[in-house]
Design a protein around this motif. Structure first.
Motif, PDB file in Angstrom:
ATOM      1  N   GLY A 198       6.176 -17.166  -3.797  1.00  0.00           N
ATOM      2  CA  GLY A 198       4.727 -17.261  -3.904  1.00  0.00           C
ATOM      3  C   GLY A 198       4.101 -16.667  -2.654  1.00  0.00           C
ATOM      4  O   GLY A 198       4.579 -16.902  -1.539  1.00  0.00           O
ATOM      5  N   CYS A 199       3.058 -15.898  -2.826  1.00  0.00           N
ATOM      6  CA  CYS A 199       2.477 -15.180  -1.691  1.00  0.00           C
ATOM      7  C   CYS A 199       0.958 -15.143  -1.832  1.00  0.00           C
ATOM      8  O   CYS A 199       0.427 -14.942  -2.931  1.00  0.00           O
ATOM      9  CB  CYS A 199       3.044 -13.753  -1.629  1.00  0.00           C
ATOM     10  SG  CYS A 199       2.218 -12.651  -0.470  1.00  0.00           S
ATOM     11  N   ILE A 200       0.277 -15.323  -0.714  1.00  0.00           N
ATOM     12  CA  ILE A 200      -1.168 -15.125  -0.657  1.00  0.00           C
ATOM     13  C   ILE A 200      -1.458 -14.260   0.557  1.00  0.00           C
ATOM     14  O   ILE A 200      -0.852 -14.431   1.617  1.00  0.00           O
ATOM     15  CB  ILE A 200      -1.925 -16.468  -0.593  1.00  0.00           C
ATOM     16  CG1 ILE A 200      -3.432 -16.226  -0.652  1.00  0.00           C
ATOM     17  CG2 ILE A 200      -1.555 -17.259   0.651  1.00  0.00           C
ATOM     18  CD1 ILE A 200      -4.246 -17.482  -0.880  1.00  0.00           C
ATOM     19  N   GLY A 201      -2.366 -13.305   0.394  1.00  0.00           N
ATOM     20  CA  GLY A 201      -2.629 -12.395   1.501  1.00  0.00           C
ATOM     21  C   GLY A 201      -3.920 -11.632   1.339  1.00  0.00           C
ATOM     22  O   GLY A 201      -4.691 -11.843   0.389  1.00  0.00           O
ATOM     23  N   LEU A 202      -4.156 -10.738   2.270  1.00  0.00           N
ATOM     24  CA  LEU A 202      -5.321  -9.865   2.275  1.00  0.00           C
ATOM     25  C   LEU A 202      -4.855  -8.419   2.245  1.00  0.00           C
ATOM     26  O   LEU A 202      -3.962  -8.038   3.004  1.00  0.00           O
ATOM     27  CB  LEU A 202      -6.180 -10.099   3.523  1.00  0.00           C
ATOM     28  CG  LEU A 202      -6.814 -11.480   3.692  1.00  0.00           C
ATOM     29  CD1 LEU A 202      -7.484 -11.571   5.050  1.00  0.00           C
ATOM     30  CD2 LEU A 202      -7.832 -11.733   2.582  1.00  0.00           C
ATOM     31  N   GLU A 203      -5.448  -7.623   1.365  1.00  0.00           N
ATOM     32  CA  GLU A 203      -5.150  -6.200   1.288  1.00  0.00           C
ATOM     33  C   GLU A 203      -6.384  -5.399   1.641  1.00  0.00           C
ATOM     34  O   GLU A 203      -7.485  -5.695   1.176  1.00  0.00           O
ATOM     35  CB  GLU A 203      -4.658  -5.815  -0.112  1.00  0.00           C
ATOM     36  CG  GLU A 203      -3.282  -6.354  -0.441  1.00  0.00           C
ATOM     37  CD  GLU A 203      -2.739  -5.776  -1.730  1.00  0.00           C
ATOM     38  OE1 GLU A 203      -3.489  -5.033  -2.417  1.00  0.00           O
ATOM     39  OE2 GLU A 203      -1.570  -6.051  -2.055  1.00  0.00           O
ATOM     40  N   GLY A 204      -6.193  -4.384   2.477  1.00  0.00           N
ATOM     41  CA  GLY A 204      -7.309  -3.575   2.932  1.00  0.00           C
ATOM     42  C   GLY A 204      -7.932  -2.756   1.816  1.00  0.00           C
ATOM     43  O   GLY A 204      -7.249  -2.242   0.938  1.00  0.00           O
TER      44      GLY A 204
END
Length: 245
Positions: free
Chosen positions: A80-86
């Protein structure tokens, strides 16, 4: 010996390491100064935060950042992953990514899906099959909502010198275009690794990586396009420094 298949992103990883890792390509969003493009990668992994779980923090500055949680059992691997993409137009978009893998350390099957929170759409839908034997490591994966098909293979020639060869075939179903890339690696000394690759689009690349004090690795990579419309070569050179505790 563990029978865990690992995680989804382990499918085809050995071939990708030979063909793509450390070739010093900047991320889509990067810093620029005069004739140089550059970015900074930071990562930290914590094993066994609780039994069966491990975590990973990775940032590519200024492009993206993410936090992953892995759950591994003898026959499954869930991430499971949560993040920010430019985003060049909107700044950064939050993204949730889920992937799963079932099988053993020999044969595994998995899928990966990414959900863009602002638009409430699925922007990634991939699936893959992996085969891992002492003689050959192979994979078959589908990307971009099953429009791109990739097949890769990896063979270790000599583990003492890290000598290995790899190949990857990529086919676009919508465009009908097929490309192939082949590469090899060899360690001349325990801390000196050399790689080379060539693809059917006319791009040739090579790198040399030197380890210092077992913690610091300096890599110099180069790439040239052999099929330019103006019949001139435009070589690119990149340098990277990695510190690994």
């Amino acid at each position: 010996m563990s029978t865990s298949p690992g995680i989804y992103f382990d499918i085809g990883k050995k071939a990708k390491d030979v063909l793509h890792k450390d070739y010093a390509h900047p991320s889509p969003i990067h810093y620029h100064y005069q004739f140089m493009d550059y970015n900074v990668d930071l990562s930290c992994q914590v094993d066994e935060i609780v039994p069966g779980f491990r975590s990973l923090l990775k940032c590519t500055i200024p492009d993206s950042g993410k936090v992953e949680l892995h759950h591994l059992t003898n026959y499954t691997g869930i991430t499971g992953c949560i993040g920010l993409e430019g985003n060049l137009e909107k700044g950064y978009d939050p993204v949730v990514n889920l992937s799963g893998l079932v099988g053993t350390n020999i044969v595994s099957l998995g899928a990966n899906v990414a959900f863009d929170i602002p638009t409430r759409t699925i922007n990634k839908l991939n699936a893959g099959l992996g085969l891992n034997t002492p003689f050959l490591v192979a994979s078959l994966t589908m990307h971009d909502r099953f429009d791109i098909v990739k097949a890769s293979c990896y063979h270790e020639v000599n583990p003492l010198t890290k000598t290995a060869i790899a190949a990857e075939l990529k086919h676009s179903l919508s465009v009908g275009e097929t490309g192939v890339i082949i590469g090899a690696q060899h360690s001349f000394f325990p801390q000196t690794l050399v790689k080379a690759r060539l693809d059917t689009y006319g791009k040739a690349g090579a790198l040399i990586q030197q380890g210092l004090w077992e913690r610091c690795f300096i890599t110099m990579a180069g790439e040239v396009e052999l099929k330019n419309s103006d019949n001139t070569l435009h070589p690119k050179v990149g340098v990277s420094v990695a510190l690994r505790p």
